[in-house]
Design a protein around this motif. Structure first.
Motif, short mmCIF file in Angstrom:
data_model
loop_
_atom_site.label_atom_id
_atom_site.label_comp_id
_atom_site.label_asym_id
_atom_site.label_seq_id
_atom_site.Cartn_x
_atom_site.Cartn_y
_atom_site.Cartn_z
N GLY A 45 0.82 -1.21 0.00
CA GLY A 45 0.00 0.00 0.00
C GLY A 45 0.85 1.26 0.00
O GLY A 45 0.51 2.25 -0.65
N ILE A 46 1.97 1.22 0.70
CA ILE A 46 2.89 2.36 0.71
C ILE A 46 3.52 2.54 -0.66
O ILE A 46 3.57 3.64 -1.21
CB ILE A 46 3.96 2.17 1.80
N ARG A 47 4.01 1.43 -1.24
CA ARG A 47 4.67 1.50 -2.55
C ARG A 47 3.73 1.97 -3.65
O ARG A 47 4.11 2.74 -4.53
CB ARG A 47 5.26 0.15 -2.93
N SER A 48 2.48 1.50 -3.61
CA SER A 48 1.53 1.86 -4.66
C SER A 48 0.94 3.25 -4.46
O SER A 48 0.33 3.80 -5.38
CB SER A 48 0.40 0.84 -4.72
N GLY A 49 1.10 3.81 -3.26
CA GLY A 49 0.54 5.12 -2.97
C GLY A 49 -0.88 5.06 -2.45
O GLY A 49 -1.51 6.09 -2.20
N ALA A 50 -1.42 3.84 -2.26
CA ALA A 50 -2.79 3.70 -1.75
C ALA A 50 -2.88 4.12 -0.29
O ALA A 50 -3.96 4.49 0.18
CB ALA A 50 -3.27 2.26 -1.92
N LEU A 51 -1.76 4.07 0.42
CA LEU A 51 -1.72 4.53 1.81
C LEU A 51 -0.91 5.81 1.86
O LEU A 51 0.22 5.86 1.38
CB LEU A 51 -1.05 3.48 2.71
N ASN A 52 -1.50 6.84 2.46
CA ASN A 52 -0.72 8.07 2.62
C ASN A 52 0.14 7.94 3.88
O ASN A 52 0.08 6.95 4.60
CB ASN A 52 -1.61 9.31 2.64
N ARG A 53 0.94 8.94 4.14
CA ARG A 53 1.92 8.88 5.23
C ARG A 53 1.26 8.66 6.60
O ARG A 53 1.70 7.84 7.39
CB ARG A 53 2.74 10.16 5.25
N ASN A 54 0.20 9.40 6.87
CA ASN A 54 -0.47 9.28 8.18
C ASN A 54 -1.11 7.91 8.36
O ASN A 54 -1.03 7.31 9.43
CB ASN A 54 -1.53 10.37 8.35
N GLU A 55 -1.76 7.41 7.31
CA GLU A 55 -2.38 6.09 7.39
C GLU A 55 -1.32 5.02 7.63
O GLU A 55 -1.50 4.14 8.49
CB GLU A 55 -3.14 5.78 6.09
N LYS A 99 -7.41 -2.86 4.76
CA LYS A 99 -8.24 -2.93 3.56
C LYS A 99 -9.02 -1.63 3.35
O LYS A 99 -9.05 -1.09 2.25
CB LYS A 99 -9.20 -4.11 3.67
N ILE A 100 -9.61 -1.13 4.41
CA ILE A 100 -10.38 0.11 4.32
C ILE A 100 -9.49 1.28 3.95
O ILE A 100 -9.82 2.09 3.07
CB ILE A 100 -11.13 0.38 5.64
N GLN A 101 -8.34 1.39 4.61
CA GLN A 101 -7.44 2.52 4.36
C GLN A 101 -6.88 2.48 2.94
O GLN A 101 -6.66 3.53 2.33
CB GLN A 101 -6.29 2.54 5.38
N LYS A 102 -6.63 1.29 2.42
CA LYS A 102 -6.09 1.20 1.06
C LYS A 102 -7.13 1.58 0.02
O LYS A 102 -6.78 2.01 -1.07
CB LYS A 102 -5.58 -0.22 0.79
N ARG A 103 -8.41 1.43 0.35
CA ARG A 103 -9.46 1.69 -0.63
C ARG A 103 -10.21 2.99 -0.41
O ARG A 103 -11.21 3.23 -1.07
CB ARG A 103 -10.45 0.53 -0.60
N ASP A 104 -9.74 3.84 0.50
CA ASP A 104 -10.49 5.05 0.81
C ASP A 104 -10.19 6.22 -0.11
O ASP A 104 -10.68 7.33 0.09
CB ASP A 104 -10.31 5.45 2.27
N ARG A 105 -9.39 6.01 -1.11
CA ARG A 105 -9.06 7.01 -2.14
C ARG A 105 -8.34 8.24 -1.58
O ARG A 105 -8.43 9.31 -2.13
CB ARG A 105 -10.30 7.43 -2.91
#
Length: 109
Positions: A45-55, A99-105
């Motif tokens: 999620g970090i590599r793909s950018g789906a997770l931001n820094r805070n998440e 899962k939720i954090q990766k899909r929250d846009r």
């Protein structure tokens, strides 16, 4: 006798329909395997950018907390059934949050 045959065939049919559903269920994983898989999902999620820094920070902090809790549980004569269930419940909750954090846009910029 006919009722017995009908009931038997109905039971076999229901078992045949239910068997593929059981086969599709996720296989059992040890706690260490679950930790490794969860760690991989956060990294991805970090590599793909789906997770931001805070998440990512919050998820990593919670992940480390679970790893520390597992170590505390293991220090006292290994894991009891209650401790294993507690860890599984907590890993399920963290996995759902990933899962939720990766899909929250909310993408990393």
């Amino acid at each position: 006798m006919n009722r017995f045959k009908t009931a038997f065939v109905a039971a076999l049919t229901m078992a045949a329909v239910a068997a593929p559903a059981v086969a599709q269920a996720a296989p059992w994983q040890s706690i260490n395997q679950r930790q490794a898989r969860l760690d991989q999902r956060i990294d991805q999620g970090i590599r793909s950018g789906a997770l931001n820094r805070n998440e990512a920070y919050r998820l990593r902090t919670d992940f480390r907390g679970l790893a520390n809790l597992e170590q505390r549980y293991r220090r006292s004569n290994g894991l009891s059934n209650w401790e294993r269930q507690d860890l599984n419940r907590r890993f399920d909750a963290l996995s759902a949050r990933v899962k939720i954090q990766k899909r929250d846009r909310q993408y990393r910029r």
